[in-house]
Design a protein around this motif. Structure first.
Motif, PDB file in Angstrom:
ATOM      1  N   TYR A  49      35.586  51.469  50.061  1.00 45.80           N
ATOM      2  CA  TYR A  49      34.882  50.676  49.058  1.00 45.80           C
ATOM      3  C   TYR A  49      35.296  51.107  47.656  1.00 45.80           C
ATOM      4  N   ASP A  50      35.114  50.179  46.697  1.00 49.70           N
ATOM      5  CA  ASP A  50      35.491  50.449  45.308  1.00 49.70           C
ATOM      6  C   ASP A  50      34.288  50.973  44.528  1.00 49.70           C
ATOM      7  N   PHE A  51      34.438  51.041  43.175  1.00 48.96           N
ATOM      8  CA  PHE A  51      33.420  51.658  42.333  1.00 48.96           C
ATOM      9  C   PHE A  51      32.354  50.694  41.804  1.00 48.96           C
ATOM     10  N   ARG A  52      32.328  49.467  42.276  1.00 49.21           N
ATOM     11  CA  ARG A  52      31.259  48.562  41.844  1.00 49.21           C
ATOM     12  C   ARG A  52      29.907  49.121  42.289  1.00 49.21           C
ATOM     13  N   ASP A  53      28.881  48.851  41.499  1.00 48.65           N
ATOM     14  CA  ASP A  53      27.544  49.339  41.838  1.00 48.65           C
ATOM     15  C   ASP A  53      27.078  48.848  43.199  1.00 48.65           C
ATOM     16  N   ILE A 103      37.717  40.694  39.991  1.00 48.35           N
ATOM     17  CA  ILE A 103      36.759  39.706  39.500  1.00 48.35           C
ATOM     18  C   ILE A 103      35.550  40.405  38.877  1.00 48.35           C
ATOM     19  N   PRO A 104      34.729  39.672  38.108  1.00 51.25           N
ATOM     20  CA  PRO A 104      33.618  40.295  37.373  1.00 51.25           C
ATOM     21  C   PRO A 104      32.680  41.113  38.253  1.00 51.25           C
ATOM     22  N   ALA A 105      31.967  42.034  37.601  1.00 50.94           N
ATOM     23  CA  ALA A 105      31.142  43.004  38.322  1.00 50.94           C
ATOM     24  C   ALA A 105      29.967  42.380  39.062  1.00 50.94           C
ATOM     25  N   ASP A 106      29.583  41.158  38.675  1.00 53.84           N
ATOM     26  CA  ASP A 106      28.460  40.529  39.378  1.00 53.84           C
ATOM     27  C   ASP A 106      28.892  39.900  40.695  1.00 53.84           C
ATOM     28  N   ARG A 107      30.162  40.056  41.056  1.00 51.40           N
ATOM     29  CA  ARG A 107      30.698  39.531  42.307  1.00 51.40           C
ATOM     30  C   ARG A 107      31.307  40.660  43.116  1.00 51.40           C
ATOM     31  N   ASN A 108      31.442  40.418  44.414  1.00 54.85           N
ATOM     32  CA  ASN A 108      32.043  41.431  45.270  1.00 54.85           C
ATOM     33  C   ASN A 108      32.653  40.745  46.480  1.00 54.85           C
ATOM     34  N   THR A 211      34.776  47.992  35.299  1.00 51.75           N
ATOM     35  CA  THR A 211      35.519  47.173  34.354  1.00 51.75           C
ATOM     36  C   THR A 211      36.463  46.257  35.118  1.00 51.75           C
ATOM     37  N   PRO A 212      36.259  44.938  35.071  1.00 52.36           N
ATOM     38  CA  PRO A 212      37.175  44.037  35.783  1.00 52.36           C
ATOM     39  C   PRO A 212      38.493  43.880  35.026  1.00 52.36           C
ATOM     40  N   VAL A 213      39.570  44.382  35.600  1.00 55.67           N
ATOM     41  CA  VAL A 213      40.896  44.288  34.982  1.00 55.67           C
ATOM     42  C   VAL A 213      41.761  43.366  35.838  1.00 55.67           C
ATOM     43  N   ASP A 214      42.142  42.230  35.248  1.00 47.70           N
ATOM     44  CA  ASP A 214      42.975  41.248  35.939  1.00 47.70           C
ATOM     45  C   ASP A 214      44.422  41.471  35.533  1.00 47.70           C
ATOM     46  N   THR A 215      45.245  41.978  36.442  1.00 50.23           N
ATOM     47  CA  THR A 215      46.636  42.283  36.107  1.00 50.23           C
ATOM     48  C   THR A 215      47.495  41.033  35.977  1.00 50.23           C
ATOM     49  N   VAL A 239      50.307  52.780  32.727  1.00 51.67           N
ATOM     50  CA  VAL A 239      50.128  52.151  34.036  1.00 51.67           C
ATOM     51  C   VAL A 239      48.655  52.163  34.421  1.00 51.67           C
ATOM     52  N   SER A 240      48.305  51.228  35.270  1.00 47.40           N
ATOM     53  CA  SER A 240      46.936  51.129  35.772  1.00 47.40           C
ATOM     54  C   SER A 240      46.957  50.254  37.011  1.00 47.40           C
ATOM     55  N   ALA A 241      45.776  49.836  37.450  1.00 45.12           N
ATOM     56  CA  ALA A 241      45.644  48.960  38.600  1.00 45.12           C
ATOM     57  C   ALA A 241      44.310  48.236  38.496  1.00 45.12           C
ATOM     58  N   ASP A 242      44.128  47.247  39.348  1.00 49.55           N
ATOM     59  CA  ASP A 242      42.850  46.543  39.375  1.00 49.55           C
ATOM     60  C   ASP A 242      41.814  47.409  40.098  1.00 49.55           C
TER      61      ASP A 242
END
Length: 475
Positions: A49-53, A103-108, A211-215, A239-242
């Motif tokens: 799982y990712d870091f979304r709440d 995608i934005p934090a209010d979605r998963n 933070t939603p980052v769209d590459t 460098v970074s990633a989504d």
């Protein structure tokens, strides 16, 4: 249930997904695994799982569903999607990743993997049908992740070992790279692998808030930060990633992002691929050359994977896929600097980061020079957020209905001479410009991709394309 499969996995509002769907869809996945012989009772299934709440709670519900369905959940914690998938592929285990990607934090969302690869579109349909049948099933009390076997360290270590054979030792010695950490689960591993190859790393922008980052459509605010960091710290690249680490963000020495399709193309060249599979949204300049076959698909990793499988069936030996967001997939083995890279047929951000930085270092070029010598057309992409799905459907139907409607709509940009409706609406204009409108498969967004003769004209065409979408009269 108000969730659905998009271009990459199941998606929906976090508040919706945290309830019944986070139990029912994993239960449907187990049903599919058992029905099709991909697993048997008491087999293990990996969960990351990712870091979304909302992600830990959704993962907890999924693990309860796995256990209640007769399989054994294995908690792999916070880790990049390609690391989870690679561990599953090597161990012969199914897996699922709780992530909304960019995608934005209010979605998963949830991404599902069979023991040998991503689920395909037919698998998605079957899971959705089974979930509909199970929708009225009793759901046990859902709760936090507790007392499950944990293999996070083992999964991360295996993935890092894969990345440690890509380049020669000290290949990035003398280079200074920034790692934009924000809230991506790839942040610490990116720093570690760059240091392993001898680079000096400056860690930037770490955040405890998702933070939603769209590459694929890097925001103006992110670009401004990349440029400021590059100037302030004298960086060779950033460098970074989504969010889930399967799409790379690579900015050159000026802080200007290199588009994802160029990163994917550079990776294919680095590996010596003889077949490239990439969606129609990728740079049109990536064409058959030097014996490399190029296959275009619809947008979404399932379509790219299907195209790669077809390329393998036609006896291609080195098959690489990539999307316009930079996520790069391999369908075959490749010789690397210190060993053999095993296939990883799911999006990966680490391989393109290492391939692009390593190629520039080996050639003695700045990243901007490495990109420019390809001679590809100028491209740009962006999106309109909160663009209702119903509005997208209506607009696409109107523009695809006849040439008159399309010509009237695009009049400020040029006259349509060639139309491709493989995925959305891609139009070549009489002045050499290309504009492509495509509703997102993951969120209520409309995407716009453009190509033009130079950077300034490309920005102008993109702004005009977005304005036409924003002001579209659907009456």
């Amino acid at each position: 249930m108000s969730v659905k499969f998009g271009t990459s996995g199941l998606r929906g509002l976090s508040v919706d997904l945290q309830g019944r769907p986070s139990y029912v869809y994993p239960a449907a996945f187990v049903n599919l695994l058992l029905r099709n012989g991909h697993a048997k009772s008491a087999d293990r299934v990996l969960v990351g799982y990712d870091f979304r709440d909302s992600s830990p709670a959704i993962a907890a519900n999924a693990m309860i569903a796995l256990r209640q369905s007769g399989l054994v959940p294995v908690d792999c914690g916070h880790l990049p999607t390609p690391a989870l998938a690679y561990y599953g592929f090597q161990a012969g285990l199914a897996s699922l990743m709780v992530t909304g990607s960019h995608i934005p934090a209010d979605r998963n969302g949830i991404k599902f993997y069979l023991p040998d690869g991503e689920i395909g579109k037919s698998d998605e349909r079957q899971i959705a049908e089974i979930a509909a049948e199970l929708n009225d099933m009793p759901v046990p009390a859902l709760g936090e992740i507790t007392s499950y076997e944990n293999r996070a360290g083992e999964a991360v270590a295996l993935f890092m070992e894969r990345n440690k054979i890509v380049l020669p030792e000290s290949a990035l010695s003398g280079k200074r790279f920034g790692v934009y950490q924000h809230s991506t689960v790839a942040r610490d591993m990116l720093s570690e692998i760059l240091r392993y190859y001898g680079a000096e790393v400056v860690e930037l922008g770490r955040s405890s808030v998702f933070t939603p980052v769209d590459t694929e459509a890097v925001s103006a605010e992110t670009i401004a930060a990349l440029r400021e960091w590059s100037y302030q710290f004298g960086l060779d690249a950033v460098v970074s990633a989504d969010g889930d680490g399967d799409r790379p963000l690579i900015a050159d020495e000026t802080g200007s992002p290199i588009s994802g399709d160029i990163c994917g193309y550079l990776t294919a060249l680095f590996l010596g691929a003889d077949a490239i599979v990439t969606p129609i949204t990728s740079n049109s300049g990536i064409k058959t050359a030097g014996g490399v076959e190029v296959v275009r698909t619809k947008v979404g990793s399932p379509f790219v994977i299907a195209g790669m499988q077809e390329a393998l069936a036609s006896h291609r030996q080195g098959v690489v896929g990539f999307e316009a967001n930079g996520g790069t997939l391999t369908a075959s083995e490749f010789r690397a600097a210190k060993g053999t890279l095993r296939p990883l047929p799911t999006r990966d951000s680490f391989l393109p980061v290492l391939a692009v930085l390593g190629s520039a270092a080996a050639a003695g070029l700045k990243l901007s020079g490495l990109k420019d010598r390809l001679g590809l057309p100028f491209t740009a992409a962006d999106r309109l957020e909160k663009f209702a799905t119903e509005r997208s459907v209506s607009l696409m139907a109107r523009l695809q209905a006849n040439r008159e409607n399309l010509s009237e709509f695009l009049h400020p940009l040029g006259l349509p001479i060639e139309v491709d409706m493989l995925d959305g609406l891609r139009v070549t204009l009489d002045n050499g410009r290309t504009v492509h409108f495509r509703p997102s498969g993951n969120a209520p967004e409309m995407r716009c991709y453009v190509e033009a003769a130079n950077a300034a004209e490309t920005r102008e065409v993109l702004e005009m394309g977005l304005r036409l979408l924003r002001e579209a009269d659907l009456a």
